[in-house]
Design a protein around this motif. Structure first.
Motif, PDB file in Angstrom:
ATOM      1  N   LYS A  84       0.834  -1.207   0.000  1.00  0.00           N
ATOM      2  CA  LYS A  84       0.000   0.000   0.000  1.00  0.00           C
ATOM      3  C   LYS A  84       0.864   1.250   0.000  1.00  0.00           C
ATOM      4  CE  LYS A  84      -3.852  -2.345   2.220  1.00  0.00           C
ATOM      5  NZ  LYS A  84      -4.824  -2.366   3.331  1.00  0.00           N
ATOM      6  N   LEU A  85       0.445   2.198  -0.820  1.00  0.00           N
ATOM      7  CA  LEU A  85       1.176   3.459  -0.921  1.00  0.00           C
ATOM      8  C   LEU A  85       0.922   4.326   0.298  1.00  0.00           C
ATOM      9  CD1 LEU A  85       0.533   4.430  -4.648  1.00  0.00           C
ATOM     10  CD2 LEU A  85       2.721   3.821  -3.633  1.00  0.00           C
ATOM     11  N   GLY A  86       2.003   4.880   0.850  1.00  0.00           N
ATOM     12  CA  GLY A  86       1.847   5.849   1.915  1.00  0.00           C
ATOM     13  C   GLY A  86       1.367   7.180   1.354  1.00  0.00           C
ATOM     14  N   LYS A  87       0.924   8.047   2.223  1.00  0.00           N
ATOM     15  CA  LYS A  87       0.412   9.348   1.803  1.00  0.00           C
ATOM     16  C   LYS A  87       1.495  10.130   1.064  1.00  0.00           C
ATOM     17  CE  LYS A  87      -2.169  13.328   3.519  1.00  0.00           C
ATOM     18  NZ  LYS A  87      -2.750  13.993   4.716  1.00  0.00           N
ATOM     19  N   GLY A  88       1.167  10.631  -0.099  1.00  0.00           N
ATOM     20  CA  GLY A  88       2.104  11.407  -0.891  1.00  0.00           C
ATOM     21  C   GLY A  88       3.104  10.586  -1.674  1.00  0.00           C
ATOM     22  N   LYS A  89       3.021   9.251  -1.575  1.00  0.00           N
ATOM     23  CA  LYS A  89       3.947   8.375  -2.288  1.00  0.00           C
ATOM     24  C   LYS A  89       3.418   8.060  -3.686  1.00  0.00           C
ATOM     25  CE  LYS A  89       6.760   7.422   1.268  1.00  0.00           C
ATOM     26  NZ  LYS A  89       8.233   7.539   1.272  1.00  0.00           N
ATOM     27  N   THR A  90       4.316   7.629  -4.553  1.00  0.00           N
ATOM     28  CA  THR A  90       3.933   7.209  -5.899  1.00  0.00           C
ATOM     29  C   THR A  90       4.319   5.752  -6.093  1.00  0.00           C
ATOM     30  OG1 THR A  90       6.051   7.774  -6.939  1.00  0.00           O
ATOM     31  CG2 THR A  90       4.419   9.540  -6.735  1.00  0.00           C
ATOM     32  N   LEU A  91       3.847   5.147  -7.188  1.00  0.00           N
ATOM     33  CA  LEU A  91       4.172   3.749  -7.461  1.00  0.00           C
ATOM     34  C   LEU A  91       5.677   3.541  -7.601  1.00  0.00           C
ATOM     35  CD1 LEU A  91       1.412   2.674 -10.013  1.00  0.00           C
ATOM     36  CD2 LEU A  91       1.699   1.858  -7.683  1.00  0.00           C
ATOM     37  N   LYS A  92       6.405   4.583  -7.971  1.00  0.00           N
ATOM     38  CA  LYS A  92       7.841   4.432  -8.228  1.00  0.00           C
ATOM     39  C   LYS A  92       8.700   4.536  -6.978  1.00  0.00           C
ATOM     40  CE  LYS A  92       7.781   5.854 -13.068  1.00  0.00           C
ATOM     41  NZ  LYS A  92       8.343   6.775 -14.087  1.00  0.00           N
ATOM     42  N   ASP A  93       8.173   5.122  -5.910  1.00  0.00           N
ATOM     43  CA  ASP A  93       9.038   5.299  -4.732  1.00  0.00           C
ATOM     44  C   ASP A  93       8.353   4.960  -3.408  1.00  0.00           C
ATOM     45  OD1 ASP A  93       7.280   7.342  -4.206  1.00  0.00           O
ATOM     46  OD2 ASP A  93       8.709   8.967  -4.427  1.00  0.00           O
ATOM     47  N   GLY A  94       7.172   4.308  -3.485  1.00  0.00           N
ATOM     48  CA  GLY A  94       6.382   4.169  -2.276  1.00  0.00           C
ATOM     49  C   GLY A  94       6.527   2.894  -1.493  1.00  0.00           C
ATOM     50  N   PHE A  95       7.503   2.018  -1.811  1.00  0.00           N
ATOM     51  CA  PHE A  95       7.532   0.703  -1.172  1.00  0.00           C
ATOM     52  C   PHE A  95       8.861   0.384  -0.508  1.00  0.00           C
ATOM     53  CE2 PHE A  95       4.649   0.599  -4.849  1.00  0.00           C
ATOM     54  CZ  PHE A  95       3.448   0.389  -4.173  1.00  0.00           C
TER      55      PHE A  95
END
Length: 397
Positions: free
Chosen positions: A245-256
């Protein structure tokens, strides 16, 4: 392009997939098929149904909520089913196209007008209910239709598998009419990892797959892990993808970055037992990848022995080989969408909008996602059936 206006049909269903067809059939079986028009932008209905379950259509699961309602519905249109040892329910023929054909045939027989090659380009609320603007392609020519309806069901699907027509159209309609749409994310898909796993491409290995977030295990499932050029795949990995799950303000490219995947290739053995086994293998003169002969595939044995992915000793790697998730694979390979129209804004019994009277939602356009095994299609059937019933209220035959 010509502009034409259609005779009013009280009910307009946008989308000829699983939930849209189920709603049309349910309305037809209630005696209101002649009031229903169904619009599908592709040249045929049920594209995703036909592709589901590797062409076999895993239409439900014996552990699904409301599975009995699903089976009763299909029984009424003459679709026999069978259940496998894992509880997955398929049409008896195990041909997905048979399910689509039964639904479409039933809808048309019950009086529903089914228009294919008809893409909805606008949905407006007006005093009489709604006006649906649609573009129909016939013989290479395009016609604009303005279709008035008292009630509208948005059953357009999500964004997963866009080649089958699910491109997120319904989200735009929902937002325009004041609904909250939770950010769509591709799930039930492979997971790209930062490590170079191309050396294992093509390897399939049984393992216990665990997902950790900030050091805490949030998912664990046994299954077959498949290694591809840049990803981990397999049903257990598909189910794992739902927990990225993406954190707030995260994108698919940097959220994990806070996630870690661990694969245990010998879950029936304790760490001490694996250590003892490899020590005994050494005493037999078997070292390196040879020590793992008959335990895992040769490519994986070599990667473990050569410490390609980890500096840990082979025993520790066999129990907890770590990979770092980069991102879920994209929409093209995803089976399902997480996100969509907020469930809190839709009546769970009738599927009618709590914000816009006469507007209904069903299927993957809603913010629901379940694991592999028939849960997502079951949700589509059930919400479609409920919507079909809800759409018919207030009308007389």
């Amino acid at each position: 392009m010509n502009s034409i206006s259609d005779e009013r049909r009280d009910i307009c269903i946008i989308g000829g997939g699983a939930s849209g067809l189920a709603a049309a059939v349910e309305a037809g079986m209630a005696g209101f098929g002649h009031r229903v028009i169904l619009l599908e932008k592709r040249r045929g209905t049920g594209s995703k149904i036909c592709a589901s379950g590797n062409g076999r259509c895993n239409l439900s699961n014996e552990t699904c909520h409301d599975v009995r309602l699903t089976l009763e519905f299909f029984g009424r249109i003459g679709v026999l089913t069978r259940t496998d040892e894992a509880g997955r329910i398929y049409p008896y023929s195990e041909e997905a196209a048979d399910v689509e054909r039964a639904l479409r045939t039933a809808a048309e027989r019950l009086g529903v007008a089914v228009l294919v090659n008809t893409a909805v380009t606008g949905l407006e609320k007006d005093d009489g209910g709604f006006t649906v603007t649609a573009e129909t392609t016939r013989d290479g020519k395009k016609e604009i239709r303005f279709i008035p309806a008292k009630k509208v069901l948005v059953a357009t699907g999500g964004k997963a598998a866009p080649k089958l027509g699910t491109t997120g159209d319904g989200y735009t309609m929902a937002r325009k009419l004041g609904h909250r749409v939770n950010s769509p994310v591709p799930v039930l898909t492979a997971i790209e990892v930062t490590e170079n796993v191309s050396v294992l491409s093509g390897v399939r290995e049984k393992a216990r797959a665990s997902l950790f977030r900030d050091g805490k295990c949030i998912f664990c499932e046994d299954g077959e892990v498949q290694f591809t050029r840049d990803s981990l795949s397999g049903i257990c990995i598909f189910n794992m993808s739902r927990f990225l799950k993406l954190g707030k303000g995260k994108t698919l490219k940097d959220g994990f970055k806070e996630y870690e995947i661990y694969l245990d290739f010998m879950p029936e053995f304790s760490p001490a037992q694996v250590e003892d086994f490899l020590r005994e293998q050494g005493e037999r003169g078997l070292r390196g990848e040879s020590a793992l002969n008959s335990v895992v595939k040769e490519k994986l044995a070599r990667a473990v022995a050569e410490r390609i992915f980890s500096d840990e000793n082979p025993a520790r790697q066999m129990k907890a080989l770590k990979f770092t998730p980069k991102m879920p694979k994209g929409w093209e390979t995803a089976q399902v969408t997480r996100g969509g129209v907020a469930l809190s804004e839709v009546d769970g019994i009738t599927m009618e909008s709590k914000k816009v009277p006469g507007l209904y939602f069903a299927g993957e356009v809603l913010d629901y996602d379940g694991p592999c095994g028939g849960f997502n299609l079951n949700h589509a059937w059930i919400t479609g059936i409920k919507a079909g019933r809800g759409l018919c209220t207030e009308f007389s035959r």
